[in-house]
Design a protein around this motif. Structure first.
Motif, mmCIF file in Angstrom:
data_model
loop_
_atom_site.group_PDB
_atom_site.id
_atom_site.type_symbol
_atom_site.label_atom_id
_atom_site.label_comp_id
_atom_site.label_asym_id
_atom_site.label_seq_id
_atom_site.Cartn_x
_atom_site.Cartn_y
_atom_site.Cartn_z
ATOM 1 N N GLU A 138 -6.203 -13.588 -10.525
ATOM 2 C CA GLU A 138 -6.128 -14.646 -11.703
ATOM 3 C C GLU A 138 -7.161 -15.338 -12.472
ATOM 4 O O GLU A 138 -7.161 -15.968 -13.519
ATOM 5 N N GLN A 139 -8.477 -14.129 -12.064
ATOM 6 C CA GLN A 139 -9.922 -13.873 -12.584
ATOM 7 C C GLN A 139 -9.828 -13.110 -13.912
ATOM 8 O O GLN A 139 -10.534 -12.950 -14.231
ATOM 9 N N PHE A 140 -8.724 -11.803 -13.975
ATOM 10 C CA PHE A 140 -9.088 -10.900 -14.401
ATOM 11 C C PHE A 140 -9.999 -10.481 -14.084
ATOM 12 O O PHE A 140 -10.697 -10.215 -15.810
ATOM 13 N N PRO A 141 -10.104 -9.940 -13.913
ATOM 14 C CA PRO A 141 -12.116 -9.739 -13.400
ATOM 15 C C PRO A 141 -11.569 -7.928 -13.817
ATOM 16 O O PRO A 141 -10.725 -6.894 -14.087
ATOM 17 N N SER A 142 -13.426 -7.653 -14.095
ATOM 18 C CA SER A 142 -13.778 -6.120 -13.595
ATOM 19 C C SER A 142 -14.356 -5.904 -12.554
ATOM 20 O O SER A 142 -15.275 -6.470 -12.812
ATOM 21 N N LYS A 143 -14.338 -4.713 -12.096
ATOM 22 C CA LYS A 143 -15.358 -4.816 -10.661
ATOM 23 C C LYS A 143 -14.745 -3.689 -10.222
ATOM 24 O O LYS A 143 -13.778 -2.541 -10.732
ATOM 25 N N VAL A 144 -15.889 -3.395 -8.916
ATOM 26 C CA VAL A 144 -15.508 -2.092 -8.195
ATOM 27 C C VAL A 144 -15.393 -2.040 -7.173
ATOM 28 O O VAL A 144 -16.145 -3.516 -6.685
ATOM 29 N N GLY A 145 -14.733 -1.622 -6.307
ATOM 30 C CA GLY A 145 -14.638 -1.444 -4.570
ATOM 31 C C GLY A 145 -13.232 -2.321 -4.638
ATOM 32 O O GLY A 145 -12.942 -3.512 -4.789
ATOM 33 N N GLY A 146 -13.643 -2.113 -3.131
ATOM 34 C CA GLY A 146 -13.370 -3.466 -2.284
ATOM 35 C C GLY A 146 -10.950 -3.279 -2.220
ATOM 36 O O GLY A 146 -11.093 -2.295 -2.665
ATOM 37 N N ARG A 147 -10.052 -4.580 -3.166
ATOM 38 C CA ARG A 147 -9.385 -3.353 -2.713
ATOM 39 C C ARG A 147 -8.819 -4.352 -4.285
ATOM 40 O O ARG A 147 -9.482 -5.393 -4.852
ATOM 41 N N PRO A 148 -7.841 -3.410 -4.902
ATOM 42 C CA PRO A 148 -7.354 -3.825 -6.126
ATOM 43 C C PRO A 148 -7.004 -5.139 -6.343
ATOM 44 O O PRO A 148 -6.265 -5.541 -5.802
ATOM 45 N N ALA A 149 -7.484 -5.762 -7.869
ATOM 46 C CA ALA A 149 -6.931 -7.130 -8.028
ATOM 47 C C ALA A 149 -5.438 -6.996 -9.426
ATOM 48 O O ALA A 149 -5.953 -7.164 -10.728
ATOM 49 N N TRP A 150 -4.683 -6.158 -8.619
ATOM 50 C CA TRP A 150 -3.086 -6.565 -9.260
ATOM 51 C C TRP A 150 -3.029 -7.595 -10.735
ATOM 52 O O TRP A 150 -3.471 -8.694 -9.827
ATOM 53 N N LEU A 151 -1.990 -7.438 -11.364
ATOM 54 C CA LEU A 151 -1.804 -8.375 -12.475
ATOM 55 C C LEU A 151 -0.504 -8.827 -11.769
ATOM 56 O O LEU A 151 -0.687 -9.889 -11.788
ATOM 57 N N GLY A 152 0.267 -8.249 -11.603
ATOM 58 C CA GLY A 152 1.856 -8.013 -10.992
ATOM 59 C C GLY A 152 2.027 -7.522 -11.094
ATOM 60 O O GLY A 152 1.746 -5.794 -10.299
ATOM 61 N N ALA A 153 3.358 -7.408 -9.882
ATOM 62 C CA ALA A 153 4.072 -5.649 -9.302
ATOM 63 C C ALA A 153 4.782 -4.937 -9.735
ATOM 64 O O ALA A 153 5.545 -3.587 -9.995
ATOM 65 N N ALA A 154 5.135 -5.606 -11.326
ATOM 66 C CA ALA A 154 5.795 -4.385 -12.284
ATOM 67 C C ALA A 154 4.948 -3.226 -12.673
ATOM 68 O O ALA A 154 3.442 -3.392 -13.013
ATOM 69 N N GLY A 155 5.384 -1.921 -12.626
ATOM 70 C CA GLY A 155 4.700 -1.102 -12.508
ATOM 71 C C GLY A 155 3.488 -0.487 -11.640
ATOM 72 O O GLY A 155 2.934 0.135 -11.667
ATOM 73 N N LEU A 156 3.594 -1.025 -10.189
ATOM 74 C CA LEU A 156 2.860 -0.249 -9.073
ATOM 75 C C LEU A 156 2.968 1.140 -8.729
ATOM 76 O O LEU A 156 3.773 1.136 -8.390
ATOM 77 N N PRO A 157 1.136 1.274 -8.831
ATOM 78 C CA PRO A 157 1.846 2.943 -8.803
ATOM 79 C C PRO A 157 2.161 3.217 -6.145
ATOM 80 O O PRO A 157 1.620 1.732 -6.188
ATOM 81 N N GLY A 158 3.412 3.726 -6.084
ATOM 82 C CA GLY A 158 3.232 3.722 -4.948
ATOM 83 C C GLY A 158 2.839 4.712 -4.241
ATOM 84 O O GLY A 158 1.982 5.744 -4.422
ATOM 85 N N PRO A 159 3.315 4.952 -2.423
ATOM 86 C CA PRO A 159 2.011 5.585 -1.613
ATOM 87 C C PRO A 159 1.889 7.401 -2.279
ATOM 88 O O PRO A 159 1.416 7.544 -2.282
#
Length: 254
Positions: free
Chosen positions: A23-44
Motif C-alpha cells: 500500500e506504500q508502493f515501495p521501491s526496494k531491494v530484497g525481502g519478499r516482493p510487495a505485489w500490487l495485485g494478484a492479476a498477472g502474477l508469475p507462477g512457479p
C-alpha cells in the motif's frame, strides 16, 4: 531547445517494515516482493531458473507508474534472479500494475505517517485474497496437506519450510503469524530516489582527462594514439558508464 531532464539515482537505506508494504508502493531491494495485485502474477513455472530449474529469488522492485496510462497509474517492475551456485543466472523481469481507481488501494497518495498497526508481521495474503508462498512471497497455489493454511509456490519451498520447523509447529494456531528466515531471501532495504546534481559533461570529461594524463604522464604519445585507434565501441560505452558511476559511487539505480 528544451532543457534535459535531470537524472534520478537510487540509494539503498534501512526503513521500517510498514514503508515496504504494497500500500506504500515501495521501491526496494530484497525481502519478499510487495505485489500490487494478484492479476498477472508469475507462477512457479515462470519463476524457475532456465538453467538449473530451481526457484528464482526476488532481487528488487521499482515503482514506475505511467500517469498517462489509465491502466498503469500504479506500476511496479520486479526483478528476480537465481542465487544457487554455480548457476547464479536466470534474470527475469515482471510487471504488476493497477489503475488509480481500484478495489484495493486509496485513490489518494499513501500517508507518510506510520499506521496505527506497525508490527513486523509479514503479509502473505494480498488484499485481493491471493495467497503467497511462506518462503519467497510469490504466488502460492500449493498448501500444506496437514494444516491447509500454509501456502507455497513449489514443492522445494514446502520442503524447505517443513524442515525449518513447520513439521513440528504447523498445527499451532499462532505459528503462521511467524515467518522464519530461511536465508533464501536477500536482506531488505528501501530504494530512495534522488535527483542527480547537475554536472555538465564538459567538466566531467576535463576532470577525467586530467586524471588520466596525470597517472600516465610517462606514457609515450604514440602509445596513447595506438590505444585510441584500437578502442572498441564497447570500451567507449563502458568508460562512459564508469565516468557516470564515479559521480555517485553508492548509487544502485540510475
Amino acid at each position: 531547445m528544451a532543457a534535459a531532464r535531470a537524472a534520478e539515482l537510487g540509494f539503498v537505506e534501512a526503513a521500517p517494515a510498514w514503508r515496504l508494504r504494497s500500500e506504500q508502493f515501495p521501491s526496494k531491494v530484497g525481502g519478499r516482493p510487495a505485489w500490487l495485485g494478484a492479476a498477472g502474477l508469475p507462477g512457479p513455472e515462470e519463476l524457475a531458473c532456465a538453467l538449473c530449474g530451481r526457484p528464482l529469488v526476488f532481487l528488487l522492485q521499482l515503482y514506475a507508474p505511467l500517469p498517462g496510462r489509465a491502466d498503469a497509474f500504479h506500476r511496479g517492475l520486479f526483478l528476480f534472479c537465481c542465487r544457487a551456485p554455480p548457476c547464479c543466472a536466470g534474470l527475469r523481469v515482471f510487471r504488476n500494475q493497477l489503475p488509480r481507481k481500484n478495489d484495493f488501494y486509496s485513490y489518494e497518495p499513501p500517508s507518510e505517517d506510520p499506521p496505527a498497526e506497525t508490527g513486523e508481521c509479514v503479509r502473505l495474503q494480498l488484499q485481493s485474497g491471493a495467497h503467497l508462498c511462506r518462503v519467497c512471497g510469490c504466488l502460492g497455489p500449493k498448501t500444506c496437506s496437514r494444516c491447509h493454511k500454509a501456502h507455497y509456490c513449489s514443492r522445494e519451498h514446502q520442503t524447505l519450510d517443513w524442515r525449518s520447523g513447520h513439521k513440528q509447529a504447523c498445527t499451532q494456531s499462532d505459528y503462521l503469524d511467524t515467518i522464519p528466515d530461511h536465508n533464501f531471501l536477500f536482506p531488505e532495504f528501501e530504494i530512495v530516489i534522488e535527483t542527480e546534481d547537475e554536472i555538465t559533461p564538459e567538466v566531467v570529461e576535463k576532470e577525467n582527462e586530467s586524471e588520466i594524463m596525470g597517472s600516465m604522464g610517462e606514457a609515450l604519445e604514440e602509445e596513447l594514439d595506438s590505444m585510441a585507434k584500437h578502442e572498441s565501441k564497447e570500451d567507449k560505452i563502458f568508460q562512459k558508464f564508469k565516468t557516470k558511476i564515479a559521480l555517485e559511487p553508492e548509487q544502485m539505480v540510475c
